[in-house]
Design an enzyme around this catalytic site. Structure first.
Site, PDB file in Angstrom:
ATOM      1  N   ASP A   1       0.812  -1.223   0.000  1.00  0.00           N
ATOM      2  CA  ASP A   1       0.000   0.000   0.000  1.00  0.00           C
ATOM      3  C   ASP A   1       0.841   1.266   0.000  1.00  0.00           C
ATOM      4  O   ASP A   1       0.338   2.357  -0.233  1.00  0.00           O
ATOM      5  CB  ASP A   1      -0.869   0.048   1.261  1.00  0.00           C
ATOM      6  CG  ASP A   1      -1.977  -0.976   1.234  1.00  0.00           C
ATOM      7  OD1 ASP A   1      -2.576  -1.157   0.169  1.00  0.00           O
ATOM      8  OD2 ASP A   1      -2.238  -1.596   2.283  1.00  0.00           O
TER       9      ASP A   1
HETATM   10  C1  BGC Z   1       0.445   1.248   6.311  1.00  0.00           C
HETATM   11  C2  BGC Z   1       0.040   0.046   5.512  1.00  0.00           C
HETATM   12  C3  BGC Z   1      -1.446   0.019   5.387  1.00  0.00           C
HETATM   13  C4  BGC Z   1      -1.944   1.323   4.787  1.00  0.00           C
HETATM   14  C5  BGC Z   1      -3.430   1.379   4.560  1.00  0.00           C
HETATM   15  C6  BGC Z   1      -0.161   2.502   5.742  1.00  0.00           C
HETATM   16  O1  BGC Z   1       0.107   3.578   6.573  1.00  0.00           O
HETATM   17  O2  BGC Z   1       1.852   1.342   6.394  1.00  0.00           O
HETATM   18  O3  BGC Z   1       0.544  -1.122   6.126  1.00  0.00           O
HETATM   19  O4  BGC Z   1      -1.845  -1.051   4.616  1.00  0.00           O
HETATM   20  O5  BGC Z   1      -1.548   2.395   5.606  1.00  0.00           O
HETATM   21  O6  BGC Z   1      -4.164   1.636   5.682  1.00  0.00           O
HETATM   22  C1  NOJ Z   2      -1.487  -3.788   5.510  1.00  0.00           C
HETATM   23  C2  NOJ Z   2      -2.664  -4.022   4.643  1.00  0.00           C
HETATM   24  O1  NOJ Z   2      -3.747  -4.472   5.405  1.00  0.00           O
HETATM   25  C3  NOJ Z   2      -2.360  -5.006   3.563  1.00  0.00           C
HETATM   26  O2  NOJ Z   2      -3.446  -5.122   2.704  1.00  0.00           O
HETATM   27  C4  NOJ Z   2      -1.141  -4.564   2.805  1.00  0.00           C
HETATM   28  O3  NOJ Z   2      -0.921  -5.511   1.839  1.00  0.00           O
HETATM   29  C5  NOJ Z   2       0.026  -4.366   3.705  1.00  0.00           C
HETATM   30  N1  NOJ Z   2      -0.323  -3.446   4.716  1.00  0.00           N
HETATM   31  C6  NOJ Z   2       1.271  -3.891   2.982  1.00  0.00           C
HETATM   32  O4  NOJ Z   2       1.226  -2.539   2.672  1.00  0.00           O
END
Ligand code: BGC
Ligand code: NOJ
Length: 815
Positions: free
Chosen positions: A487
């Site tokens: 993400d």
């Molecule tokens: C986090 C991710 C997460 C994303 C969406 C980011 O700040 O590092 O792990 O999936 O937010 O909420």
């Molecule tokens: C947490 C999210 O829930 C997941 O969907 C994502 O793949 C990882 N972060 C990596 O960014």
């Protein structure tokens, strides 16, 4: 250093001191009514949706970290001494403190000044309520006169509004008190058909429902006025902050015990039957009363607890293994499976690190959660798949999340995560392999929840695959869109404005940034869809999906291979990411795992080479970091990934979710020692001895462990809600132990550490029970040479489905 121990027999983790490095939590509830409970009774409850139907209030990021919960106080009427038997919130000195977190229940017990108290908290299966059963025992040699107070803080339902809209909320709170039951009915007078109740099995000496009266204007939960003085105020909340507190007086002879039961629950009345008498403003309690009365009875509470234990024995009984490694046994048999159920229920919405008001159910997340859950309650997996698919967009794309109560998709955290659609294919494939229920493919499912837009689920899958094919970039690799699985790799975001969301901002539209990871994922999904097409007898279609997959495979080898490992992406300018040419972020874990899972590079040595690079560049003693070298500063063209200081989260943290992809890849290339070694490094049970460093619960996986670039290398964060749960379960059970559901039956294809001489397992699959015994000589990892089913040799290692009810004995030889 440890803060407790596993009780494998009882499937409990026993915490023996209350001051764990972080709150060590558990979940109550299995389908609709849920609670989070910490080892000091902190936490909160909600019905279905942690934001829209929050029963009790919780203040996140508090000091101490965990404050507010399901509290009880005991007070000695003679000395005036009072304490919390769960340690918090008074934090008085306790003897024999113990918290037993089990499957859907927690029991906290302690002793103070010769008084023992044990409280069992659980949610009965199929009920929208929780029971607190408290047993108080006088261990003194004189009579004890005691007061027992309960305390919860009601949340005014919408947890977001509750925390922000005080000009209204301080005037809306309402309760009713009848006998020993406190009813919380804020907004019931208008559009809500639901209320909460908090009941007690004993006659009350008093009660409080106005928080500030109960506490006193300047007191905290550690010294409520009512408890201090030993007498409730009988306050009836009107406006301000409704709470629930019962006061029960107990006189106990030496050695005597008394059981007091509290029930906290949620109830809905039909619109036309909200009030009794009709036209009044009084809650109609006709239907809820019998339910409350039932669970206040000790034998009913006990019966409900036994049913909960049976429910879990049955669920966990679907796969039980006996291997030479206790950490594997305990995680596969109990805790990892349990965490899979919790992530299936919660997605990423409610934990001590997810507030329940931000994220709903993730499209990608929920599909991956299915992989670790589908064997437990396939009917619920089926329903979930149809819910997720109904939010899919007509383009085949997806909202990134949906709200559990309304089941509608929303773009609160953006959309256009171009990996999302492919996960639907993987989720459905897992369901089909487990159940063989191909009827799901014919279910008529909407797009974007729009009535009239229905098409069979199968077409949703076709559109998923097409979505990627219609979005290819200059190298013919899939466009990344807002981001892919990572993400935080936001290649079109280019944010220079403080506070702007990386997840929703896209300052460079029409970018050509491409993802090698989605390339690998596409190859995997194309093969899965080809197999599904074959199940429907569409061989031509299957061929065309395989051809699409083969084409993408070739593209990945041509533009996604860097010489020693798979590249990660191409950015907005078409420049490579995750290559030896990059000074920072030159190798990423995700494409190594995903491409090999998809079978890319198995025939030409690329797979082994990539895994060797992972071992030499990314692996650490605490797990495999996400990328290296960490980003030392913010790169506007990369986005959120470089916003984290080196070693945390996606910036070179040990993002545990990705580690099992490497474990699986190692099993695919046959290296059982490496696979198991990686498995052990992040296995929470195997890390129990370093709890002071790890800090999170030793019984569940965290999302992340700080990487080697962080000062706190080895410290875990964000426990419970993570794709780590499902993927580790898949890696351990399906690839290391090698028991894998396929469309054609159950495949047994282990890849074990060399020194093991085998293992045993029991697996229930499509109604039959398989007793599996795997034997191998030391020194070998993989390669099934003989399979004997019920005494007869069979060809290959795929066992065709056996009749429902059958007991099947399977002997597997390796090497
Ligand atoms: C986090 C991710 C997460 C994303 C969406 C980011 O700040 O590092 O792990 O999936 O937010 O909420
Ligand atoms: C947490 C999210 O829930 C997941 O969907 C994502 O793949 C990882 N972060 C990596 O960014």
């Amino acid at each position: 250093m440890r803060y407790g121990h596993f009780d494998d027999e009882r499937r409990e983790y026993v915490i023996t001191r209350p001051d764990t490095p972080l709150p060590w939590i558990n979940y109550l509830g299995s389908e609709a009514y849920f609670g989070i409970i910490s080892n000091t009774a902190g936490g909160y409850s909600f019905y279905r949706d942690a934001r829209l139907r929050r029963l009790t209030r919780y203040r996140y990021n508090n000091t101490p970290f965990d404050l507010g919960g399901r509290y009880l106080y005991l007070r000695d009427s003679i000395s005036g001494d009072f304490w919390s038997p769960s340690w918090q919130p008074t934090r008085s000195e306790l003897e024999d403190y113990e918290c037993r977190h089990g499957m859907g229940y927690s029991a906290i017990s302690s002793r103070h000044a010769g008084i023992e108290a044990e409280t069992l908290y659980f949610v009965p299966v199929d009920e929208n309520l929780e029971i607190w059963r408290t047993r108080v025992t006088n261990k003194r040699d004189a009579e004890a006169k005691l007061s027992l107070f309960s305390a919860i803080e009601f949340c005014l339902w919408d947890a977001w509004d509750d925390q922000t809209n005080f000009q209204r909320n301080f005037s809306t709170g309402q309760v009713e008190v009848e006998g020993s039951v406190i009813y919380h009915k804020t907004e019931y007078r208008e559009r809500r058909d639901h209320f909460a109740y908090f009941a007690c099995s004993e006659p009350l000496a008093g009660f409080d429902t106005q928080r500030d009266t109960f506490l006193g204007a300047y007191n905290g939960w550690d010294s409520p006025s009512a408890v201090k003085r030993g007498e409730s105020f009988d306050s009836v909340a009107h406006g301000w902050a409704p709470c629930g507190s019962h006061h029960v007086e107990l006189t106990l002879a030496p050695g005597e015990s008394k059981e007091v039961i509290f029930v906290l629950g949620y109830w809905e009345n039909a619109e036309e039957a909200k009030f009794d008498p009709p036209g009044s403003q009084t809650i109609n309690k006709k239907l809820v009363k019998p339910v409350i009365d039932r669970y206040l009875r000790p034998e009913e509470a006990e019966g409900a607890f036994q049913r909960l234990r049976d429910y879990w024995s049955e669920l966990l009984g679907i796969l039980q293994v006996t291997t030479p490694d206790e950490h594997t046994n305990r995680m596969v048999n109990v805790w990892n499976a349990y965490q899979c159920m919790v992530t299936f229920n919660m997605s990423r919405s409610a934990s001590f690190y997810e507030s329940g008001i931000g994220r709903g159910m993730g499209f990608r997340d929920s599909n991956q959660d299915l992989l670790g859950f589908v064997h437990m309650v396939p009917e619920r997996a089926r329903e979930r798949i149809l819910d997720i698919a109904a939010t899919q967009l007509p383009s085949g794309g997806a909202y990134h999340q949906y709200q559990p109560l309304t089941k509608r998709g929303n773009d609160a955290v953006g959309s256009g995560f171009n990996d999302d659609p492919a996960w639907l294919i993987l989720g459905v494939a897992a369901y089909l392999k487990e159940t063989g229920d191909i009827s799901i493919l014919d279910e008529e499912v909407t797009y974007d929840n729009e009535p009239g837009s229905e098409s069979p689920l199968y077409e949703h899958l076709q559109r998923s695959l097409r979505y990627t094919l219609q979005r290819l970039g200059p190298h013919e690799l899939p466009l990344i869109g807002r981001a892919d699985w990572n993400d935080c790799l936001n290649l079109n975001c280019f944010s220079t404005t403080p506070g702007e969301s990386f997840q929703t901002t896209e300052n460079k539209e029409g970018g050509v940034a491409e993802s090698v990871f989605i390339g690998g994922l596409f190859v995997l999904a194309a093969e899965e869809l080809a197999q599904i097409a074959e199940l429907r007898g569409h061989t031509d279609e299957a061929e065309s999906y395989r051809a699409d997959g083969a084409k993408m495979d070739a593209v990945v080898r041509e533009h996604g291979w860097d010489g020693e490992w798979f590249r990660r992406a191409y950015d907005y300018y078409g420049d490579v990411i995750g290559s030896a040419q990059n000074e920072e972020g030159s190798i990423f874990i995700e494409p190594q795992g995903m491409c090999i899972l998809a079978g890319i590079g198995l025939d030409d040595g690329k797979a082994e080479k990539a895994l060797d690079s992972v071992a030499s560049k990314l692996a650490t003693e605490h797990g495999i970091v996400l990328q290296q070298p960490a980003f030392s500063h913010y790169y506007v063209n990369l986005g959120e990934i470089s916003s984290y200081p080196p070693g945390y989260k996606e910036n070179a943290g040990i993002f545990c979710h990705t580690n099992p992809w490497i474990m699986i890849a190692e099993t695919i290339v046959g290296r059982g020692d490496a696979a198991f070694d990686y498995y052990r490094r992040i296995n929470p049970s195997a890390r129990e001895d370093i709890s002071e460093l790890h800090r999170c619960e030793p019984y569940v996986y965290p999302q992340m462990i700080a990487g080697k670039d962080a000062p706190s290398f080895g410290e875990a964060k964000n426990s419970w809600l993570s794709g780590t749960a499902a993927w580790n379960f898949v890696a351990a059970s399906q690839w290391i132990l090698g028991i894998r559901a396929e469309h054609g039956g159950l495949r047994i294809d282990p890849c074990l550490p060399k020194e093991w001489e085998g293992y045993e397992a029991e697996r229930k699959f499509r109604g039959a029970t398989y007793q599996i015994k795997v034997s191998k000589p030391a020194g070998v990892c993989k390669g099934v040479t003989r399979v004997v089913v019920n005494g007869e040799d069979v060809e290959g290692n795929l066992i065709a489905p056996q009749p429902a009810g059958a007991e099947v004995v399977v002997e597997v030889s390796i090497g």
